[in-house]
Each structure stands twice: as C-alpha cells, then as structure tokens.
Scaffold this motif. Structure first.
Motif, PDB file in Angstrom:
ATOM      1  N   ALA A   1      24.626  -6.810   7.353  1.00 39.94           N
ATOM      2  CA  ALA A   1      25.945  -7.433   6.558  1.00 39.94           C
ATOM      3  C   ALA A   1      26.125  -8.746   7.019  1.00 39.94           C
ATOM      4  CB  ALA A   1      27.136  -6.793   6.634  1.00 39.94           C
ATOM      5  N   ALA A   2      26.153  -9.264   8.229  1.00 39.67           N
ATOM      6  CA  ALA A   2      26.285 -10.595   8.565  1.00 39.67           C
ATOM      7  C   ALA A   2      25.202 -11.525   8.251  1.00 39.67           C
ATOM      8  CB  ALA A   2      26.387 -10.708   9.987  1.00 39.67           C
ATOM      9  N   ASP A   3      23.938 -11.018   8.289  1.00 37.25           N
ATOM     10  CA  ASP A   3      22.763 -12.073   7.909  1.00 37.25           C
ATOM     11  C   ASP A   3      22.425 -11.993   6.368  1.00 37.25           C
ATOM     12  OD1 ASP A   3      20.310 -10.849  10.607  1.00 37.25           O
ATOM     13  OD2 ASP A   3      22.074 -11.929  10.426  1.00 37.25           O
ATOM     14  N   GLY A   4      23.082 -10.822   5.622  1.00 41.80           N
ATOM     15  CA  GLY A   4      23.026 -10.892   4.197  1.00 41.80           C
ATOM     16  C   GLY A   4      21.475 -10.603   3.841  1.00 41.80           C
ATOM     17  N   VAL A   5      20.640 -10.311   4.714  1.00 45.81           N
ATOM     18  CA  VAL A   5      19.276 -10.138   4.283  1.00 45.81           C
ATOM     19  C   VAL A   5      18.686  -8.785   4.604  1.00 45.81           C
ATOM     20  CG1 VAL A   5      17.129 -11.016   4.532  1.00 45.81           C
ATOM     21  CG2 VAL A   5      19.002 -12.542   4.039  1.00 45.81           C
ATOM     22  N   LEU A   6      17.821  -8.156   3.745  1.00 46.47           N
ATOM     23  CA  LEU A   6      17.232  -7.100   4.114  1.00 46.47           C
ATOM     24  C   LEU A   6      15.653  -7.253   3.898  1.00 46.47           C
ATOM     25  CD1 LEU A   6      19.555  -4.401   2.368  1.00 46.47           C
ATOM     26  CD2 LEU A   6      19.256  -4.638   4.807  1.00 46.47           C
ATOM     27  N   THR A   7      14.663  -6.219   4.347  1.00 44.65           N
ATOM     28  CA  THR A   7      13.522  -6.541   4.115  1.00 44.65           C
ATOM     29  C   THR A   7      12.923  -5.577   3.294  1.00 44.65           C
ATOM     30  OG1 THR A   7      13.046  -7.735   6.317  1.00 44.65           O
ATOM     31  CG2 THR A   7      11.029  -6.800   4.888  1.00 44.65           C
ATOM     32  N   CYS A   8      12.583  -5.832   2.057  1.00 44.73           N
ATOM     33  CA  CYS A   8      12.015  -4.754   1.016  1.00 44.73           C
ATOM     34  C   CYS A   8      10.476  -4.839   1.148  1.00 44.73           C
ATOM     35  CB  CYS A   8      12.431  -5.380  -0.347  1.00 44.73           C
ATOM     36  SG  CYS A   8      11.676  -4.299  -1.721  1.00 44.73           S
ATOM     37  N   VAL A   9       9.845  -3.704   1.258  1.00 44.40           N
ATOM     38  CA  VAL A   9       8.470  -3.484   1.240  1.00 44.40           C
ATOM     39  C   VAL A   9       7.857  -3.083  -0.023  1.00 44.40           C
ATOM     40  CG1 VAL A   9       6.548  -2.839   2.780  1.00 44.40           C
ATOM     41  CG2 VAL A   9       8.625  -2.992   3.767  1.00 44.40           C
ATOM     42  N   PHE A  10       6.925  -3.387  -0.619  1.00 49.36           N
ATOM     43  CA  PHE A  10       6.388  -2.996  -1.992  1.00 49.36           C
ATOM     44  C   PHE A  10       5.106  -2.055  -1.479  1.00 49.36           C
ATOM     45  CE2 PHE A  10       8.879  -6.983  -2.565  1.00 49.36           C
ATOM     46  CZ  PHE A  10       9.488  -6.628  -3.953  1.00 49.36           C
ATOM     47  N   ALA A  11       4.140  -2.674  -0.833  1.00 46.95           N
ATOM     48  CA  ALA A  11       3.088  -2.319  -0.700  1.00 46.95           C
ATOM     49  C   ALA A  11       2.244  -2.498   0.599  1.00 46.95           C
ATOM     50  CB  ALA A  11       2.029  -2.755  -1.921  1.00 46.95           C
ATOM     51  N   VAL A  12       1.496  -1.827   0.890  1.00 43.10           N
ATOM     52  CA  VAL A  12       0.400  -2.042   1.995  1.00 43.10           C
ATOM     53  C   VAL A  12      -1.002  -2.618   1.371  1.00 43.10           C
ATOM     54  CG1 VAL A  12      -0.651  -1.266   4.207  1.00 43.10           C
ATOM     55  CG2 VAL A  12       1.539  -0.601   3.897  1.00 43.10           C
ATOM     56  N   CYS A  13      -1.688  -3.703   2.082  1.00 46.04           N
ATOM     57  CA  CYS A  13      -2.882  -3.980   1.620  1.00 46.04           C
ATOM     58  C   CYS A  13      -3.545  -4.502   2.858  1.00 46.04           C
ATOM     59  CB  CYS A  13      -2.722  -5.026   0.551  1.00 46.04           C
ATOM     60  SG  CYS A  13      -2.109  -6.617   1.127  1.00 46.04           S
ATOM     61  N   ARG A  14      -5.093  -4.814   2.450  1.00 45.93           N
ATOM     62  CA  ARG A  14      -5.783  -5.356   3.720  1.00 45.93           C
ATOM     63  C   ARG A  14      -5.958  -7.121   3.422  1.00 45.93           C
ATOM     64  NH1 ARG A  14     -10.093  -1.364   2.688  1.00 45.93           N
ATOM     65  NH2 ARG A  14      -9.556   0.334   4.377  1.00 45.93           N
ATOM     66  N   THR A  15      -5.639  -7.945   4.068  1.00 49.48           N
ATOM     67  CA  THR A  15      -5.782  -9.239   3.945  1.00 49.48           C
ATOM     68  C   THR A  15      -4.846  -9.893   3.067  1.00 49.48           C
ATOM     69  OG1 THR A  15      -8.007  -8.995   4.291  1.00 49.48           O
ATOM     70  CG2 THR A  15      -7.439 -11.262   3.950  1.00 49.48           C
ATOM     71  N   GLY A  16      -5.016  -9.701   1.783  1.00 49.07           N
ATOM     72  CA  GLY A  16      -3.732 -10.018   0.674  1.00 49.07           C
ATOM     73  C   GLY A  16      -4.138 -11.570   0.370  1.00 49.07           C
ATOM     74  N   ASP A  17      -3.581 -12.057  -0.701  1.00 46.21           N
ATOM     75  CA  ASP A  17      -3.658 -13.394  -1.378  1.00 46.21           C
ATOM     76  C   ASP A  17      -1.897 -13.952  -1.419  1.00 46.21           C
ATOM     77  OD1 ASP A  17      -4.006 -15.589  -2.712  1.00 46.21           O
ATOM     78  OD2 ASP A  17      -5.018 -14.695  -4.355  1.00 46.21           O
ATOM     79  N   PRO A  18      -1.954 -14.545  -0.036  1.00 47.64           N
ATOM     80  CA  PRO A  18      -0.612 -15.061   0.103  1.00 47.64           C
ATOM     81  C   PRO A  18      -0.122 -16.137  -1.096  1.00 47.64           C
ATOM     82  CG  PRO A  18      -1.613 -15.561   2.186  1.00 47.64           C
ATOM     83  CD  PRO A  18      -2.728 -14.922   1.173  1.00 47.64           C
ATOM     84  N   ALA A  19      -0.840 -16.920  -1.656  1.00 49.05           N
ATOM     85  CA  ALA A  19      -0.733 -17.765  -2.538  1.00 49.05           C
ATOM     86  C   ALA A  19      -0.272 -17.154  -3.946  1.00 49.05           C
ATOM     87  CB  ALA A  19      -1.841 -18.790  -3.210  1.00 49.05           C
ATOM     88  N   ALA A  20      -1.174 -15.956  -4.404  1.00 49.18           N
ATOM     89  CA  ALA A  20      -0.880 -15.338  -5.516  1.00 49.18           C
ATOM     90  C   ALA A  20       0.419 -14.630  -5.442  1.00 49.18           C
ATOM     91  CB  ALA A  20      -1.993 -14.152  -5.684  1.00 49.18           C
ATOM     92  N   LEU A  21       0.777 -13.924  -4.222  1.00 51.57           N
ATOM     93  CA  LEU A  21       1.933 -13.224  -4.046  1.00 51.57           C
ATOM     94  C   LEU A  21       3.212 -14.310  -4.120  1.00 51.57           C
ATOM     95  CD1 LEU A  21       1.076 -10.909  -1.035  1.00 51.57           C
ATOM     96  CD2 LEU A  21       1.444 -10.190  -3.707  1.00 51.57           C
ATOM     97  N   ALA A  22       2.991 -15.410  -3.622  1.00 53.47           N
ATOM     98  CA  ALA A  22       4.075 -16.249  -3.598  1.00 53.47           C
ATOM     99  C   ALA A  22       4.309 -16.637  -5.059  1.00 53.47           C
ATOM    100  CB  ALA A  22       3.791 -17.633  -2.849  1.00 53.47           C
ATOM    101  N   ARG A  23       3.599 -16.449  -6.008  1.00 49.49           N
ATOM    102  CA  ARG A  23       3.854 -16.668  -7.290  1.00 49.49           C
ATOM    103  C   ARG A  23       4.488 -15.679  -7.852  1.00 49.49           C
ATOM    104  NH1 ARG A  23      -1.171 -19.197  -7.167  1.00 49.49           N
ATOM    105  NH2 ARG A  23      -2.229 -17.510  -7.864  1.00 49.49           N
ATOM    106  N   ALA A  24       4.493 -14.481  -7.471  1.00 49.47           N
ATOM    107  CA  ALA A  24       5.069 -13.164  -7.768  1.00 49.47           C
ATOM    108  C   ALA A  24       6.461 -13.339  -7.926  1.00 49.47           C
ATOM    109  CB  ALA A  24       4.658 -11.844  -7.423  1.00 49.47           C
ATOM    110  N   PRO A  25       7.319 -12.894  -9.180  1.00 50.71           N
ATOM    111  CA  PRO A  25       8.699 -13.201  -9.161  1.00 50.71           C
ATOM    112  C   PRO A  25       9.400 -12.411  -8.053  1.00 50.71           C
ATOM    113  CG  PRO A  25       7.833 -11.630 -10.741  1.00 50.71           C
ATOM    114  CD  PRO A  25       6.660 -12.072  -9.975  1.00 50.71           C
ATOM    115  N   GLY A  26       9.309 -11.197  -7.622  1.00 44.74           N
ATOM    116  CA  GLY A  26      10.104 -10.804  -6.561  1.00 44.74           C
ATOM    117  C   GLY A  26      11.324 -10.290  -7.189  1.00 44.74           C
ATOM    118  N   HIS A  27      12.238  -9.791  -6.353  1.00 48.77           N
ATOM    119  CA  HIS A  27      13.550  -9.206  -6.852  1.00 48.77           C
ATOM    120  C   HIS A  27      14.442 -10.339  -6.939  1.00 48.77           C
ATOM    121  CE1 HIS A  27      13.035  -5.064  -6.930  1.00 48.77           C
ATOM    122  NE2 HIS A  27      12.640  -4.738  -5.715  1.00 48.77           N
ATOM    123  N   ARG A  28      15.620 -10.203  -7.831  1.00 45.45           N
ATOM    124  CA  ARG A  28      16.584 -11.273  -8.212  1.00 45.45           C
ATOM    125  C   ARG A  28      17.230 -11.510  -6.743  1.00 45.45           C
ATOM    126  NH1 ARG A  28      21.931 -10.383 -10.324  1.00 45.45           N
ATOM    127  NH2 ARG A  28      21.466  -8.076 -10.434  1.00 45.45           N
TER     128      ARG A  28
END
Lengths: 271, 123
Positions: free
Chosen positions: A13-40
């Motif tokens: 409550a104090a931090d006002g932040v929670l961690t939402c997990v969408f999926a598990v993958c190998r390596t991944g593409d950080p640049a492509a994910l950064a472009r994904a919209p994500g939750h409001r």
C-alpha cells in the motif's frame, strides 16, 4: 490474527506498486516487450531473471488498481474486464514473438519482484518442460459450426395437418428422427475434422463448444478444438482446413484462427 | 462469414482488436501452471466472469445426454414459418380434442351404454 500478513500488505500500500507476471520464457526480447502496452497506470513491461535462461515477463502495476478489492471491483465491470484481458493477451503475444512462452493465468500478482522470483523459481522444472514442448510450435483454434441450408420444416403441408392423432404422433416422431440424424451427422463430421487436424498436430485439445450466447442463435458450434502445430506444418494445416471447409460433403462452416500463444498446452486442465 | 484467411496471418502479428473476446477469455482463464500469487482472487467469484463462462458452454455439450433438445436453434424450428406451422398444428389439435370430447359426451348422454362400449369411445 492477520498480523503476519500485515507487513507485506502495508508495504504494498505504501509503495503503491505490485508485480504482475504475464508469462515465463527463455531469454526474451526486452526491446519488443518494452513496446508492449502493459496494464493501465503501470510501468514498462520487462523481464525478471529466474536463474538459468528462464525469465518472467513482468510489469509493475499500481496497487490502487490491482490490490484485491480494487481488482475485484474492476473485473466486475465489463469494459475494465475486457481491457484487462486484452492487455494480458497482448503482452503474452508480444513475448511469444521472441520464442516459446508459458502464459500464466490472468492477474498473477505479487507484492514485489522478489516474491515473484521466489514463487516462480520453485516451478522451474515445470516451466522448462512446457517450454521444451511448445518450442517451434503455435496454437491454432479450429471451430466447426453447422450451416443452415436445407432441412426445411417437415410436415408443413397443410393437408398433412388433418387426420388422426396417430398420424400426428408419427409426424412428430419423424421430425425428431430427422433432427437427431442431422445432429449426428454434424457431430460425426466435426469429429472427422478434429481427427484430421490432430494428425498434423503435436498435441490437441477439444474445448467446450461456445454456446449460442456467444455464437448467435443461428450458428450452432459443434466443435471447438485447439491444436499445437509446428511452424513447419502450419501451411499444411491451413490448406487442410480450407479444403474441408470447401468440401460440400461436410456441409460445415469451419473457422480457423491463429497463431495463438500456446495457452491450451501449458499442462493444465482445459476450461 | 467470420472465417479469417489463416494463410495470410503473420506469426504473432499485431493481435487484431477484433479477436474474439470469448477466444481470449477461455484461454487466459484456462488453468495452466498456477502460481499462487500474493493477491488471490478466485476468478470464478467474479460474477461477470461466471456469466461469461456460462456463455461458453454450448447446449451441444450436455443437454443431449439428459435427453432434452440440445439443439437450441435447430434449423427446422428456427424459421418463423416453422414456428407458424407448429402453432397451426397446435390449434388443429386443440380443435380435434374439443371435437372428440364433444362426441364422447354426446354418446355418453345418448346411451347409458354398457361399460365396454364406453371404453371403446374413450379410446
């Protein structure tokens, strides 16, 4: 009694932040994910190291929207629910573009990244097994609907309506028999479609057909299948579906969509 | 027709907004590997979701086993013409029943007939 839970809840409550997990993958593409919209209202979508090549696709989200009460009331709202579900799907889809993924259920939330890492690393063997299985594959959805042509009402000839009660019963029985015959034929054809597509697939699952509340009153869905197909056999699968759809003998409307992230093949029971 | 040309689909292309919500929901809510998060909401407690989930289930699935008409929209019954035909048939049957009842009563009135004859009439 709830003292043990108090520190985590207070912190969130104090931090006002929670961690939402969408999926598990190998390596991944950080640049492509950064472009994904994500939750409001959340931060940018990123990767959380889980040890070895495994990564979780995560986003920091505001607890004002994702803490239990807030989330529950938002999911009761049609527009919010749809936005939440579509965002989840968009992020999972973005992650799937870079390689195999294990999609996680909607709204998998932790009070902080460390808690997420702790919980997820405990499941590494399962994640690895699923990732190995779905690598090089995509999920395809194939649905079969009955078509409306033919099968006009029987016994509509006015002359037939006069006569004895026995004649009436005979007509009713015939009508029932015709209907069952049509239903059996549709189910048999649908099963044939499922078998044919399954032969090309690594794995397959028959989901519950959608009701007419979704499909509309004039379309009866008789088969709702999900198929895990290797990229190499995708073209073969699509031409098979097209051929069956165009085959007048089947007389069925066949709809195929994809590629989907392998939601239906992560080892759980189907809906 | 909602058939999409799947051969034209790009691998994980930008998910079109038109992607059926039902398709997404049934997949997103599917129980894969379940990680117990810190915030636990039983999605089945969400009334809206429960309603949506109920919509997934086709009458094809269960109703036939129970011997009821699982084909909610049977083509033979879905057209207005077919419903009219059923209505007409009902009307005719009602008239026929009324006629038989009238006849039956007349015969009972006319003759204090032996039991056997009565039974004949009422058949």
């Amino acid at each position: 009694v709830t003292k043990a839970q108090a520190p985590a809840a207070t912190k969130a409550a104090a931090d006002g932040v929670l961690t939402c997990v969408f999926a598990v993958c190998r390596t991944g593409d950080p640049a492509a994910l950064a472009r994904a919209p994500g939750h409001r209202g959340g931060g940018s979508v990123g990767l959380l190291e889980l040890g070895g090549p495994l990564r979780a696709v995560t986003q920091d989200v505001p607890s004002s929207l994702f803490a239990e009460d807030a989330l529950r009331s938002r999911l009761e709202d049609s527009a919010e629910l749809e936005a939440c579900v579509r965002t989840h799907h968009a992020v999972v889809t973005a992650a799937a573009a870079a390689g195999p993924v294990v999609p996680l259920p909607l709204a998998t939330l932790f009070t902080e990244a460390g808690r997420a890492r702790e919980a997820l690393t405990g499941k590494r063997p399962q994640f690895t097994a699923v990732l190995d299985r779905v690598e090089g594959c995509a999920e395809w959805a194939v649905k079969v609907y009955t078509t409306q042509h033919g099968a006009g009402p029987t016994g509509s000839d006015p002359a037939e309506h006069t006569g004895s009660g026995r004649a009436y019963l005979t007509r009713v029985r015939e009508r029932e028999r015709d209907r069952h015959a049509r239903q059996d034929a549709a189910l048999t054809s649908a099963a044939r479609v499922h078998e044919a597509v399954s032969r090309l697939a690594v794995d397959s699952v028959r989901r519950r057909p959608h009701g007419t509340g979704i499909t509309g009153r004039d379309r009866v869905q008789v088969m709702n299948g999900a198929y895990l197909v290797t990229h190499a056999r995708t073209a073969e699968m699509t031409s098979l579906v097209t051929a069956m759809r165009d085959d007048p003998e089947h007389g069925l409307d066949i709809e195929a969509t994809g590629p989907w992230a392998p939601y239906s093949f992560t080892g759980g029971a189907s809906l | 027709m909602t058939y999409r040309d799947i051969s034209a689909a790009t691998p994980y292309g930008t998910a079109p907004v038109t992607t059926s919500l039902a398709d997404i929901l049934e997949r997103v809510l599917d129980k894969g590997i379940v990680i117990a998060g810190d915030i636990k909401i039983d999605l089945l407690d969400i009334e809206l979701l429960t309603i949506r989930l109920r919509l997934f289930i086709s009458s094809v699935e269960t109703a036939r086993k129970a011997g009821i008409d699982w084909w909610e929209t049977d083509p033979a019954l879905s057209s207005r013409a077919a419903r009219r035909a059923v209505d007409e048939e009902n009307q005719q049957l009602r008239e026929r029943v009324a006629e038989l009842e009238r006849k039956h009563e007349q015969e009972l009135d006319a003759s204090p007939a032996p039991r056997r004859a009565r039974r004949e009439v009422s058949r």
